[in-house]
Each structure stands twice: as structure tokens, then as C-alpha cells.
Design a protein around this motif. Structure first.
Motif, PDB file in Angstrom:
ATOM      1  N   LYS A  97      22.049  13.547  -5.432  1.00 34.63           N
ATOM      2  CA  LYS A  97      22.574  13.911  -4.180  1.00 34.63           C
ATOM      3  C   LYS A  97      23.699  14.458  -4.017  1.00 34.63           C
ATOM      4  O   LYS A  97      24.351  14.997  -2.924  1.00 34.63           O
ATOM      5  CB  LYS A  97      21.824  12.815  -3.071  1.00 34.63           C
ATOM      6  CG  LYS A  97      22.355  13.038  -1.760  1.00 34.63           C
ATOM      7  CD  LYS A  97      21.839  11.860  -0.832  1.00 34.63           C
ATOM      8  CE  LYS A  97      21.658  12.090   0.554  1.00 34.63           C
ATOM      9  NZ  LYS A  97      22.955  12.487   0.837  1.00 34.63           N
ATOM     10  N   SER A  98      24.727  13.551  -4.718  1.00 36.14           N
ATOM     11  CA  SER A  98      26.254  13.957  -4.647  1.00 36.14           C
ATOM     12  C   SER A  98      26.449  15.419  -4.658  1.00 36.14           C
ATOM     13  O   SER A  98      27.331  15.807  -4.187  1.00 36.14           O
ATOM     14  CB  SER A  98      26.956  12.784  -5.560  1.00 36.14           C
ATOM     15  OG  SER A  98      26.481  13.241  -6.875  1.00 36.14           O
ATOM     16  N   ASP A 101      25.368  17.462  -1.720  1.00 29.50           N
ATOM     17  CA  ASP A 101      26.268  17.337  -0.776  1.00 29.50           C
ATOM     18  C   ASP A 101      27.346  18.059  -0.961  1.00 29.50           C
ATOM     19  O   ASP A 101      27.914  18.875  -0.027  1.00 29.50           O
ATOM     20  CB  ASP A 101      26.624  15.970  -0.394  1.00 29.50           C
ATOM     21  CG  ASP A 101      25.520  15.077   0.186  1.00 29.50           C
ATOM     22  OD1 ASP A 101      24.545  15.517   0.266  1.00 29.50           O
ATOM     23  OD2 ASP A 101      25.547  13.853  -0.104  1.00 29.50           O
ATOM     24  N   ILE A 104      26.459  22.048  -0.394  1.00 27.99           N
ATOM     25  CA  ILE A 104      26.074  22.128   0.888  1.00 27.99           C
ATOM     26  C   ILE A 104      27.302  22.325   1.980  1.00 27.99           C
ATOM     27  O   ILE A 104      27.555  23.046   2.863  1.00 27.99           O
ATOM     28  CB  ILE A 104      25.062  21.320   1.554  1.00 27.99           C
ATOM     29  CG1 ILE A 104      23.553  21.423   1.156  1.00 27.99           C
ATOM     30  CG2 ILE A 104      25.048  21.301   3.058  1.00 27.99           C
ATOM     31  CD1 ILE A 104      22.413  20.428   1.189  1.00 27.99           C
ATOM     32  N   LYS A 105      28.195  21.213   1.494  1.00 34.11           N
ATOM     33  CA  LYS A 105      29.485  21.357   2.247  1.00 34.11           C
ATOM     34  C   LYS A 105      30.244  22.518   1.932  1.00 34.11           C
ATOM     35  O   LYS A 105      30.807  23.070   2.996  1.00 34.11           O
ATOM     36  CB  LYS A 105      30.187  19.933   1.867  1.00 34.11           C
ATOM     37  CG  LYS A 105      31.569  20.003   2.702  1.00 34.11           C
ATOM     38  CD  LYS A 105      32.360  18.534   2.121  1.00 34.11           C
ATOM     39  CE  LYS A 105      33.455  18.411   2.835  1.00 34.11           C
ATOM     40  NZ  LYS A 105      34.333  17.160   2.448  1.00 34.11           N
ATOM     41  N   LYS A 108      27.769  25.834   3.874  1.00 36.14           N
ATOM     42  CA  LYS A 108      27.437  26.008   5.236  1.00 36.14           C
ATOM     43  C   LYS A 108      28.550  26.812   5.927  1.00 36.14           C
ATOM     44  O   LYS A 108      28.083  27.679   6.737  1.00 36.14           O
ATOM     45  CB  LYS A 108      27.367  24.623   5.923  1.00 36.14           C
ATOM     46  CG  LYS A 108      25.974  24.017   5.979  1.00 36.14           C
ATOM     47  CD  LYS A 108      25.888  22.668   6.696  1.00 36.14           C
ATOM     48  CE  LYS A 108      24.542  22.116   7.007  1.00 36.14           C
ATOM     49  NZ  LYS A 108      24.494  21.084   7.619  1.00 36.14           N
ATOM     50  N   TYR A 126      18.108  24.718   0.321  1.00 33.88           N
ATOM     51  CA  TYR A 126      18.493  23.771   1.393  1.00 33.88           C
ATOM     52  C   TYR A 126      17.158  23.480   1.862  1.00 33.88           C
ATOM     53  O   TYR A 126      16.985  22.122   1.961  1.00 33.88           O
ATOM     54  CB  TYR A 126      19.399  24.538   2.378  1.00 33.88           C
ATOM     55  CG  TYR A 126      19.879  23.315   3.350  1.00 33.88           C
ATOM     56  CD1 TYR A 126      19.761  21.986   3.236  1.00 33.88           C
ATOM     57  CD2 TYR A 126      20.635  23.796   4.676  1.00 33.88           C
ATOM     58  CE1 TYR A 126      20.326  21.103   4.099  1.00 33.88           C
ATOM     59  CE2 TYR A 126      21.078  23.024   5.496  1.00 33.88           C
ATOM     60  CZ  TYR A 126      20.886  21.662   5.158  1.00 33.88           C
ATOM     61  OH  TYR A 126      21.556  20.433   6.084  1.00 33.88           O
ATOM     62  N   TYR A 129      15.563  20.810  -0.295  1.00 37.56           N
ATOM     63  CA  TYR A 129      16.113  19.679  -0.154  1.00 37.56           C
ATOM     64  C   TYR A 129      15.484  18.701   0.951  1.00 37.56           C
ATOM     65  O   TYR A 129      15.233  17.900   0.800  1.00 37.56           O
ATOM     66  CB  TYR A 129      17.785  19.643  -0.228  1.00 37.56           C
ATOM     67  CG  TYR A 129      18.433  18.378   0.253  1.00 37.56           C
ATOM     68  CD1 TYR A 129      18.356  17.223  -0.437  1.00 37.56           C
ATOM     69  CD2 TYR A 129      19.208  18.483   1.361  1.00 37.56           C
ATOM     70  CE1 TYR A 129      19.142  16.196  -0.125  1.00 37.56           C
ATOM     71  CE2 TYR A 129      19.765  17.179   1.865  1.00 37.56           C
ATOM     72  CZ  TYR A 129      19.657  16.035   1.047  1.00 37.56           C
ATOM     73  OH  TYR A 129      20.241  15.094   1.430  1.00 37.56           O
TER      74      TYR A 129
END
Length: 786
Positions: A97-98, A101, A104-105, A108, A126, A129
Motif C-alpha cells: 500500500k505504501s 499511495d 497514485i499521489k 493523479k 487504480y 486497487y
């Protein structure tokens, strides 16, 4: 068939299913206690699986960290987007997950700058996920605008995911319609177990709308092909509801031929589980405690006798030889036995059963009766061959040789001469054996068969005291890189101490062909399509790269372009595609192969054809299990040719072709809870399970790789039986006496692949020198593994 009779069968079926589930729990407890103290297991191998997963996770995190750092270094915006897409792709697969993230950060805010392909991939990864965290509505909203664009290259990735989200979010009508429109693409891009789950969900949706015929169309595959998996049990439950509400499948589904087919499928998938015997016998209508019909066999009509023979055939295929023998004896007890039109079938089946029960003398008698009393039977010719073979199994080699010498038992001359030669050799009639062998060599030009005769003629030379001739012949054979396993046998016989096995070298060897420095693909490629694939592979977007590769028309490519494509496939971890492209388009001989010349066409061909497939997992598993990694790769090649989704006709699954019931048993010993058959389709899981099992086999057979290889193919029970029958033979004599031709060919292939791996990947020009031990080990009377 009415509802009541249908449910009575279902009740019995479900009782067996529940017994099966309960049996697993009981077995798990008993084996847990046994394996902890087992001499074979040892504490190290109880924690093997956990250690393997721990190392795998550490490597995945390390790889993700490197990709993240590389992404941050990219100077071009487009390249940086691709880098983070690759990071997101791998992080979602690894459930990290880290890193999800982080990706995605970054991605986006860049949506406006993405091209169409990048935008589609971002939505798909995405969406995967969101689906994993059960945000089905989010997945649908994200993918809806792309959900019907079937002409896009990414649609094979999107369609199955979108359908899953529709079903799990309760949008039944939309899901049914979506599958109707896109079923071809969804079926082609979904593995069999996942597809069956989807079909059951679609059937439930159709039931909600009271559409029984549509429901039945969805249920056919999970019902007939996978009756004991979760989807098959759920399908059976839906079926019972349809039947009791006025459906008509009972008359269709429960016809005898479907039941017989189902019984075979059950055996494939649960063969050695606690209740499989009762389950199969119930399906074919046999009571294991009283299998003989109450009526005298004289009172049966011809159709009834044929039906019992059909049941016996099923019992033989399910290895229920004891019950098969009882039924055969029942049929042959008829007063009118000599007039029966099925007498030849009975005798043929009796021979098969007696040999399976290790009663070759009785088998020989059955076959002898068949061809002497019924010489015009269609089974008579094969009965003669089986008679000679049964005498061989009984150790009556002189009798077998005399009979063979008087008859033409085999269609091929080489098979006839070899069988006769081998009977003479085993009965120590060496002059006769030598005469047959030399006569064959003067008339035959087939090199592979000649090598076999030359090898055994050399051993006759030794027995006759001509050691110089023996040594010269074996030295010539030992230098071959074909006609296996005789080159390896020759090295073993010669006891050449200068040859060393390099297992430990393999455990620290690097795979240069996955490196971004591979000169075949590290530069920008002139061909636009190949260059785009190179870019995708370089940024860890292997799933999309393989879609592009499969769409390329190979007929329009030049040789150098196919070489590039093979290397790209390799980097995308589609080792089967890479191997196929190499083998079919630019073959090279192994003579004068130079492993140090890494980037020549010849080395490229051989290293793609014998790849270091899934090398990190193979190294980890081999090191933890203390086995040769190239042996593991050789078995992988023989089993699936590196194809992770392979499924054999008998139900073996995945890269290492593990039977589901073997997977269940392995799970009990390695501490894996909640075993699911789909695990065997994951390369790392298949490799881990196979490595542990191979370690256990190697323990049983005192480090003898040939015996362990044979046991991997045919099962340790069969190998133990053969050892018991041939315990006075040397290992090469044992190999020639393996009664299953499939196993014999399999051993030959794996030994040959192992030899070639040593030449190709480690540069050992002398090949592999396998240590067999001076004699066969004693077989375990009771296996401590399963």
C-alpha cells in the motif's frame, strides 16, 4: 426425473462433500503431529514456506524501492509517468500500500498530461486497487467510460475487472448484459478458476430474474468440469433450486455418461483425499462394501454385462484395482463364460489389473489365454506383447526372450530388437544379446537408438573383460549433448572426478537477459512497434507489452526483429513466448557453444530457449530446499515449457504441473492455511510447492536425482514398487526397466535439460555429472510425506 429423486442424489453428493471437508480437518491434525517429528521433514522444512514468502516479500519491496528511486530521477515528464505507472502496477500486484499511495499521489495531478494509453492504464491499475479494497462502486465509476471501448489495446485487462465490479456491487442486469456482449474477450483473458466464479455469480443473477435456461447455460462449465471446487459446489446448490422449481436439467445432467465423466474429473482433482474413493464409487453406482451384484452372473443380459465392464474400466482409471478384480472374477464365474462375447475384454482387463496389483504371473496367464483361446479377437495381437511384458515384470527374462524371438511383437524393428536384446541381457545371455545388438547397429541409422545399444554393448564388453573397448565407447558417448540419459550414465560409469556439479554456482548466478543493459533491446529500436514494446517493458508494464507482442504478425518480421521480439518477451517474463520464438525462428546447434560470448546469436538462442525463468523465486526456493536450481528449471521446462497457466488433461495445474490433491497435502505440511487451487497458477507459489516436494523426494531417495525425478512424474508409490521389483539392479538398469513409458521419457527429458542448462547457463562444457550412488536405495514402506 422428479424433484425428490434429484434431491436424494444431491443429498448424497453434499454428504460426501461435507465428509471431504471434514476429512481434510482430521487429516491436517494427524499429519501436523507426524510431520513435526518426521525424520524426513526436519524443522527446517516445516518453516520453508514462511521463509520463502519472507524472502520474496523482501525482494519485492527492494524492487519497488528501486523503481520508485528511478522514477524520481526521470527527467522527461512522459517517462516519469510511465515509471510511476509501472510502480503502481507492481505495487498493486504485491499488495504494498505504501508504494501504491506514492504512485497514485504522483499520477493523479498528471492526468491532464497523460496520453490515451497512459490514462487508460492509470484507470485500470487504480481500478484494480479499488477492487482489492472492495470499493466496487469506485471501480465502476473509474472504468465506466472505457468499459465498451473494445478496440483499445488495454480492453483485455479492463473487461474482466469491470465485470467483477458489476457483479460484486449487485448490478445484476448490467453484468449479464456486459458478459453477453464481451464474453469472448472475458473468457480469453480470465483464468479457469476465476472464470468459474464469475459464471456462478452470473447464474445467481439470472436466477434472480427467474431465467432458468440462462442460469443453466452459465452453470454448465463449473458443474461438469470442476464439481468439487467452491464454484462447482455453489453451482450444484443453484441446480437443486432450479430442479425443484420445475426445471428440466435433471434428465439432461444426470445421464449416465455425464456421471461417468464427472467421476473421472473428481478423481483428477481429489484423487487421494480421504473420501474420494467413496465419492467416485457412489457416482458410478458401486457400494465399496458389497460391490458384487446380488444376481448370479448367468442371469445378466449382454447389455448389463457391458455396463459392468464400463464400470470396471472406470475403476481401473481411478486405480480401484481390488474392486475391479472382484467384478472381473464375478463376470468370469458365469457358466456360459466360454461363450461370452465379452470374454476377450475380461481377460484383457484382468491382465491390466493383475499387473497393477503386482501379480505379473497371473497377468501373463490371462494374456496367454486370450491369444491362444481367442486368436481372432481384436485384443489378441496386443495380448501377445503384453504377455511378453508380463513375463518381463515377473523376472522370467529367458522365457520372455524365447517367446519374443519366435514372434513379431512390436511394429517397429527397433522396439522388437531392443526388447529382445534387453531380455537376453537381464537373463545374462550376453552372447545372444551382443549378437542382436550388433546386428541392429549394422542395419539402423537412427543415432538416438544406436546410442542406447552402444551404451549397453559397452557394458557387455566390460563384463567380457574388454575394459579398454568399454572405456573408449563410453568416453565417446559421454561427450554427446543429445541421446539422453546415456551421456550422463557414461560419465557416471567412468567416474570422472574432474567433473564437478555446480549447484552452488547456480544459487548466486545473475540473469543478464532481464537486465536493461541487454544490447538487443537497450537502445532505441528502429521499428516503431518494437520500440513501443521496449518502452513498456523497460517501465515494468509487462501485461500491456505482452498484449502488443501477441498482436504482431511474425510473418512480416525479419530475423533480427524476431530476435529482438524474443528478448522483449523474455524481459516481460513470458518465457514460453521467448523460448518459442527462439526455437522456431533462429535455431543454432549446441556444438562449440561459448557461454562467455553472452551476446552472440548462438548464445542468445540457447539462453532464451533454456531461460532462467522466474529466477529470483527459483533461487530462493532452491536455496531453502537445498536442491539444484537447474533441476527445478529442467522439471519446469518438462512440465509446462514455462507457461504458468498450463493445465494438463489429468488435472495437473500451473508452472510445475502440481495435482490439486498434492497441493492440498503440501499445504498441510508447510503451514499454508486456506489453500486455494488458484495458488498453483501463481509462478512463485507453484515453484515453492514443487521445491518443497522435490526436497522430500530427494530425502526419500538418498539424494538420487533420477529416482526423485521419476517419482515427481509417476508418484513415489510407483517408484517404490519398481525399486522393490528391481532392487538388485544398478540405476541405469533400473531406468531401462521403468514400466511407464511416459515416466521413462520424462526422466530422459529432465536429465537432458539439466545437462543442457549446465552447458548453456554455467558454461560447463563437459555437461552435468549426476551422482547416482552405487545401488538403489531401499524404498520407504510408508511415506511420511503423504
Amino acid at each position: 426425473m422428479g424433484c425428490r429423486s434429484h434431491l436424494s442424489f444431491l443429498s448424497m453428493l453434499f454428504l460426501y462433500v461435507f465428509a471431504y471437508i471434514g476429512g481434510i480437518c482430521i487429516i491436517q491434525k494427524s499429519f501436523a503431529g507426524e510431520s513435526t517429528n518426521s525424520e524426513i521433514m526436519g524443522k527446517k522444512y516445516i518453516t520453508f514456506y514462511q521463509d520463502f514468502l519472507k524472502q520474496k516479500n523482501q525482494q519485492e519491496v527492494k524492487s519497488l524501492e528501486e523503481i520508485k528511486k528511478q522514477a524520481m530521477k526521470e527527467k522527461k515528464g512522459e517517462d516519469q509517468i510511465y515509471s510511476y505507472l509501472g510502480l503502481l502496477n507492481l505495487a498493486v500486484d504485491a499488495d504494498e500500500k505504501s508504494y501504491i499511495d506514492v504512485a497514485i499521489k504522483y499520477l493523479k495531478p498528471k492526468k491532464a498530461k497523460m496520453n490515451e494509453m497512459q490514462s487508460n492504464l492509470f484507470r485500470i491499475y487504480y481500478g484494480e486497487y479499488l477492487y482489492k479494497i472492495k470499493d466496487y462502486s469506485g471501480t465502476i465509476l473509474l472504468l465506466k467510460s472505457l468499459s465498451n471501448k473494445k478496440n483499445t489495446i488495454t480492453f483485455p485487462l479492463l473487461a474482466p475487472l469491470y465485470l467483477d465490479a458489476l457483479l460484486d456491487s449487485g448490478l445484476k442486469a448490467e453484468a449479464i448484459e456486459y458478459y453477453r456482449v464481451h464474453s469472448t474477450i472475458i473468457d480469453q483473458n480470465t483464468n479457469w478458476e476465476k472464470l468459474n466464479d464469475v459464471l456462478v455469480k452470473l447464474a445467481q443473477a439470472a436466477m434472480f430474474f427467474n431465467q432458468p435456461n440462462l442460469t443453466l447455460s452459465f452453470l454448465k462449465k463449473p458443474l461438469l468440469f470442476y464439481p468439487l471446487e467452491k464454484s462447482g459446489r455453489e453451482a450444484m446448490n443453484i441446480l437443486s433450486k432450479i430442479e425443484c422449481s420445475g426445471g428440466s436439467l435433471g434428465s439432461l445432467y444426470f445421464r449416465e455418461e455425464n456421471l461417468q465423466y464427472l467421476s473421472r474429473e473428481v478423481y483428477k482433482r481429489i484423487g487421494k483425499q480421504a473420501d474420494s474413493r467413496n465419492y467416485i464409487l457412489a457416482l458410478v453406482g458401486i457400494n465399496p462394501f458389497n460391490p458384487i451384484p446380488n444376481r448370479p452372473s448367468d442371469n445378466l443380459n449382454q447389455q448389463e454385462k457391458e455396463k459392468i465392464l464400463g464400470i470396471i474400466d472406470l475403476l481401473i482409471s481411478a486405480r480401484e484395482y481390488d474392486i475391479a478384480e472382484l467384478l472381473l472374477n464375478y463376470l468370469s464365474s458365469s457358466k456360459a463364460y466360454n461363450d461370452l462375447t465379452i470374454k476377450d475384454k475380461i481377460l484383457d482387463m484382468q491382465g491390466r489389473v493383475y499387473n497393477a496389483l503386482n501379480q505379473p504371473n497371473n497377468a501373463a496367464q490371462s494374456y496367454y489365454k486370450l491369444f491362444t483361446e481367442m486368436p481372432n479377437s481384436k485384443f489378441a495381437d496386443t495380448a501377445r506383447t503384453k504377455y511378453a511384458m508380463s513375463l518381463h515384470y515377473a523376472g522370467k527374462h529367458s522365457e520372455s526372450a524365447n517367446f519374443t524371438n519366435q514372434s513379431n511383437l512390436f511394429n517397429a524393428r527397433e522396439d522388437q530388437d531392443w526388447f529382445l536384446f534387453w531380455q537376453y541381457y537381464l537373463s545374462n545371455q550376453l552372447n545372444d544379446a551382443e549378437k542382436v545388438g550388433k546386428n541392429f547397429l549394422t542395419q539402423n541409422k537412427k543415432e538416438s537408438t544406436n546410442t542406447k545399444f552402444q551404451y549397453w554393448l559397452a557394458l557387455i564388453d566390460k563384463k567380457n573383460g574388454d575394459k579398454e573397448k568399454y572405456s573408449k565407447k563410453l568416453t565417446e558417448i559421454s561427450q554427446k549433448n543429445s541421446d539422453y540419459p546415456y551421456p550422463i550414465f557414461s560419465r557416471w560409469r567412468l567416474k570422472n572426478s574432474s567433473q564437478k556439479n555446480l549447484m552452488n554456482e547456480g544459487l548466486k548466478y545473475k540473469d543478464f537477459y532481464t537486465s536493461k543493459n541487454n544490447p538487443f533491446i537497450k537502445r532505441k529500436l528502429k521499428d516503431k512497434n518494437l520500440e513501443y514494446i521496449r518502452k513498456l517493458v523497460s517501465y515494468n508494464l509487462n501485461d500491456v507489452a505482452m498484449i502488443h507482442i501477441k498482436k504482431i504478425n511474425l510473418k512480416k518480421l525479419k530475423k533480427n526483429q524476431i530476435i529482438m521480439l524474443a528478448n522483449l518477451s523474455y524481459m516481460a517474463t513470458d518465457y514460453k513466448m521467448a523460448s518459442d520464438l527462439a526455437r522456431n525462428n533462429f535455431p543454432n546447434t549446441l556444438d562449440e557453444y561459448g557461454a562467455d560470448e553472452i551476446w552472440t546469436e548462438k548464445t542468445n538462442y540457447w539462453k532464451l530457449n533454456f531461460p532462467l525463468a522466474y529466477w529470483n523465486d527459483v533461487q530462493n526456493a532452491s536455496k531453502l530446499a537445498n536442491i539444484d536450481p537447474f533441476w527445478l528449471l529442467s522439471i519446469m521446462r518438462a512440465e509446462s515449457l514455462y507457461y504458468p497457466l498450463a493445465e494438463s488433461p489429468v488435472g495437473a495445474i500451473g508452472l510445475m504441473q502440481i495435482m490439486p490433491y498434492t497441493g492440498i497435502n503440501i499445504s498441510k505440511h508447510i503451514g499454508k492455511e486456506n489453500f486455494n487451487i488458484s495458488l498453483l497458477k501463481e509462478p512463485s507459489q507453484s515453484i515453492a510447492y514443487a521445491a518443497w516436494y522435490l526436497r522430500m523426494l530427494l530425502k526419500i531417495y538418498k539424494g538420487n536425482y533420477l529416482l526423485a525425478t521419476a517419482a515427481y512424474n509417476s508418484g513415489p508409490e510407483a517408484v517404490n514398487r519398481w525399486i522393490g521389483q528391481n532392487n538388485s539392479l544398478s540405476i541405469d538398469e533400473f531406468y531401462e526397466n521403468i514400466p511407464f513409458q511416459e515416466t521413462k521419457k520424462y526422466v530422459s527429458k529432465v536429465m537432458g535439460y539439466l545437462d543442457i542448462y549446465y552447458r548453456v547457463q554455467l558454461g560447463n562444457s563437459e555437461g552435468y555429472n549426476l551422482e547416482f550412488g552405487e545401488s538403489l536405495p531401499d524404498p520407504f514402506t510408508k511415506l511420511n510425506i503423504f
